[in-house]
Design an enzyme around this catalytic site. Structure first.
Site, PDB file in Angstrom:
ATOM      1  N   GLY A   2       0.825  -1.208   0.000  1.00  0.00           N
ATOM      2  CA  GLY A   2       0.000   0.000   0.000  1.00  0.00           C
ATOM      3  C   GLY A   2       0.854   1.250   0.000  1.00  0.00           C
ATOM      4  CB  SER A   3      -0.034   4.711   0.813  1.00  0.00           C
ATOM      5  OG  SER A   3      -0.583   4.450   2.092  1.00  0.00           O
ATOM      6  N   GLY A  37       2.669   2.098   5.206  1.00  0.00           N
ATOM      7  CA  GLY A  37       3.843   1.260   5.480  1.00  0.00           C
ATOM      8  C   GLY A  37       4.613   1.735   6.699  1.00  0.00           C
ATOM      9  CD  GLU A  44       6.908  -5.663  -2.297  1.00  0.00           C
ATOM     10  OE1 GLU A  44       7.180  -4.678  -3.007  1.00  0.00           O
ATOM     11  OE2 GLU A  44       7.617  -6.677  -2.243  1.00  0.00           O
ATOM     12  CB  CYS A  75       3.234  -0.016  -6.977  1.00  0.00           C
ATOM     13  SG  CYS A  75       3.372  -1.677  -7.627  1.00  0.00           S
TER      14      CYS A  75
END
Ligand code: NAD
Length: 511
Positions: free
Chosen positions: A239-240, A244, A261, A295
């Site tokens: 995610g963002s 994270g 990630e 991403c």
């Protein structure tokens, strides 16, 4: 709709794999899933309560006791069957991905193909969980290392890959002997319900506990139960960067493991020595594909000054040919953004870059109700902006199709600009010059987890380890030896002799 029925999706659906929620009596909180195509309602999914969450973890722990004792190649056999079932459901699941997330059908189907590919990869991996044998310094001693499963693994996923990212994690973790608790993005819960139905069927057919693959549904609160939960030794979160950082701190505080990630700010360097036709095509796919919501989307294009104007014009021409509209139509290349908030943040970024001195050379318009065959979705024209690498907004990931064109004169300058952002996911250079290519891949070249030559930034294959550096989080998933992150390493020393020698020759005689 027929494809929903074939995936077992009903009007109201269980968002918790133990299925204990009583649906339809108003006692359970529900998430409504609407399609980004035109904003219309698809179905509802129940939100997992704290009590139900605890039940899921207990179920997962019980299943782990059985699953970890199952030989890895037998676990691989279950993953093989999941791959077969996914092949059967490829069309329907691909369509659901398009319907619920908004990416074009080709990409929805591609996502399911990625799941199938990782299943095949994981089946092979199940016979290759190798440990090393070491030479002991002591006579008649044997040393080796082996890998054991970690336990119930939390998988938190983002909206833009509603099914594939789960499979990169879950299929590898499954052959490693872990059991999974999946919390999908609250924006795409139906995709997760459909996948859960598919894997549950395989487990039932094999008389295996359903607690091997578990589902919980909800927003960040449910995610936080997982990150705080000491019963989950590993959290894999996609995610963002904002998310994270929170996950890393919470899991780190209890010394748990993470695979992170997170966001990217990916660039392509286009040299005057490039095949410009190839570079332009790769740029367009990378920057407008999935409506800029990957991403690995190409967000920055660092172009040599000698070809800058020519390349910019070439791109504008290609952008004009990109068909925007209903992602279910065959000729559409760009579907809608996921929601109104995404469209807003695109508009804000365009205003900000122009305030900094950037020049909008193409696109950026909101297309709602504007000559499209569909109404109600958030459709935008992908934008091209001439900018400088150090504008604050260029340093950020805006999850929308904005491509910043940046000029360079020599390669060292291009690499410095390329590496000047805080994210480090995917990168590429287009050149036919060997020295330039090798410099880009060398230790003073790209600082990203993925670096390509004459291949764009998006569309990675599952065989490689996927992930990025710096604020992208440092995690690796999918291929290569990414499996090691889902297991614990144990070093074993066995003395089969009659003496008790100590390492380093230490004498310690007790009479
Ligand atoms: P997001 O961060 O808003 O949400 C991702 C997931 O995290 C959701 O399931 C959400 O509920 C959960 N979450 C949010 N805050 C949390 C918290 N504090 N604790 C636990 N869980 C929490 O991201 P999004 O908008 O769904 O996805 C887009 C982002 O994901 C982009 O930044 C994109 O680059 C990134 N992404 C990265 C990769 C990669 O492999 N590097 C892949 C896909 C997407």
């Amino acid at each position: 709709m027929e494809f929903l029925r074939k995936l077992g999706i009903e009007g109201t659906n269980h968002g918790t794999s133990t299925g204990q929620e009583s649906l339809g009596d108003g006692s359970q909180q529900m998430i409504e899933s609407a399609t980004p195509i035109d904003g219309s309602h698809i179905a509802e999914v129940s939100v997992t309560t704290r009590e139900q969450y605890d039940q899921v973890v207990t179920t997962a722990q019980d299943a782990f006791n059985e699953w970890r004792e199952t030989p890895a190649p037998k676990r691989g056999e279950i993953v093989r069957q999941i791959g077969l079932k996914l092949r059967e459901h490829k069309e329907d699941l691909g369509k659901l991905v398009t319907y619920e997330m908004g990416k074009i059908l080709q990409e929805g189907l591609g996502e399911v193909q990625e799941m199938i590919d990782i299943c095949d990869f994981a089946v092979g991996q199940s016979r290759q969980l190798y440990g090393k044998t070491m030479q002991s310094e002591r006579p008649q001693h044997r040393m080796y290392e082996q890998w054991h499963p970690l336990g119930p693994t939390g998988i938190i996923t983002a909206f833009n890959f509603p099914v594939a990212v789960w499979s990169w994690n879950a299929m590898i973790a499954a052959v490693c002997g872990d059991v999974m608790i999946w919390k999908p993005s609250e924006k795409v819960p139906l995709c997760a319900v459909a996948v859960q139905n598919i894997v549950s069927e395989v487990l039932r057919e094999n008389d295996l506990p359903e607690g091997i693959f578990n589902l919980v549904t909800g927003d960040k609160e449910v995610g936080e139960w997982m990150t705080n939960d000491e019963r989950l030794p590993l959290i894999s979160a996609t995610g963002s960067i904002r998310m994270g950082k929170q996950v890393a701190q919470t899991v780190g505080a209890r010394l748990g493991k993470t695979i992170l990630e997170l966001g990217g700010n990916n660039a392509i360097i286009v040299s005057e020595n490039a095949d410009l036709e190839m570079a332009a095509r790769a740029t367009v796919f990378g920057s407008v594909g999935t409506c800029g919501q990957r991403c690995t989307t190409t967000r920055r294009l660092i172009v040599q000054d000698t070809i800058f104007e020519d390349f910019k014009n070439r791109l504008v021409q290609l952008y004009k040919g990109v068909k925007i509209g209903n992602p279910l139509n065959d000729d559409t290349l760009v579907g809608p953004l996921v929601d109104g908030k995404a469209a807003e943040s695109m508009q804000q970024a365009l205003t900000e870059v122009q305030d900094s001195g950037g020049e909008l050379v193409y696109g950026g318009e909101l297309l709602e109700g504007n000559n499209l065959e569909v109404e109600g979705g958030h459709y935008v024209q992908p934008a091209i902006v001439v900018a400088k690498h150090d504008y604050p907004i260029v340093q950020e990931e805006t999850f929308a199709p904005i491509l910043y064109l940046i000029k360079y004169s020599d390669l060292d300058e291009a690499i410095a600009m390329h590496n000047s952002v805080r994210q480090g996911l995917s990168s590429a250079m287009f050149t036919l010059n060997l020295r330039e290519a090798e410099t880009f891949l060398s230790t003073r070249g790209s600082d990203c987890g993925i670096a390509n030559i004459n291949v764009g930034t998006s569309g990675a294959e599952i065989g490689g380890a996927f992930g990025g550096e710096k604020e992208t989080g440092g995690g690796r998933e999918s291929g290569s030896d990414a499996w090691k992150a889902y297991m614990r390493r144990q070093t074993n020393t066995i003395n089969w002799g009659k003496e008790m020698p100590l390492a380093q020759g230490i004498e310690f005689d007790v009479d």
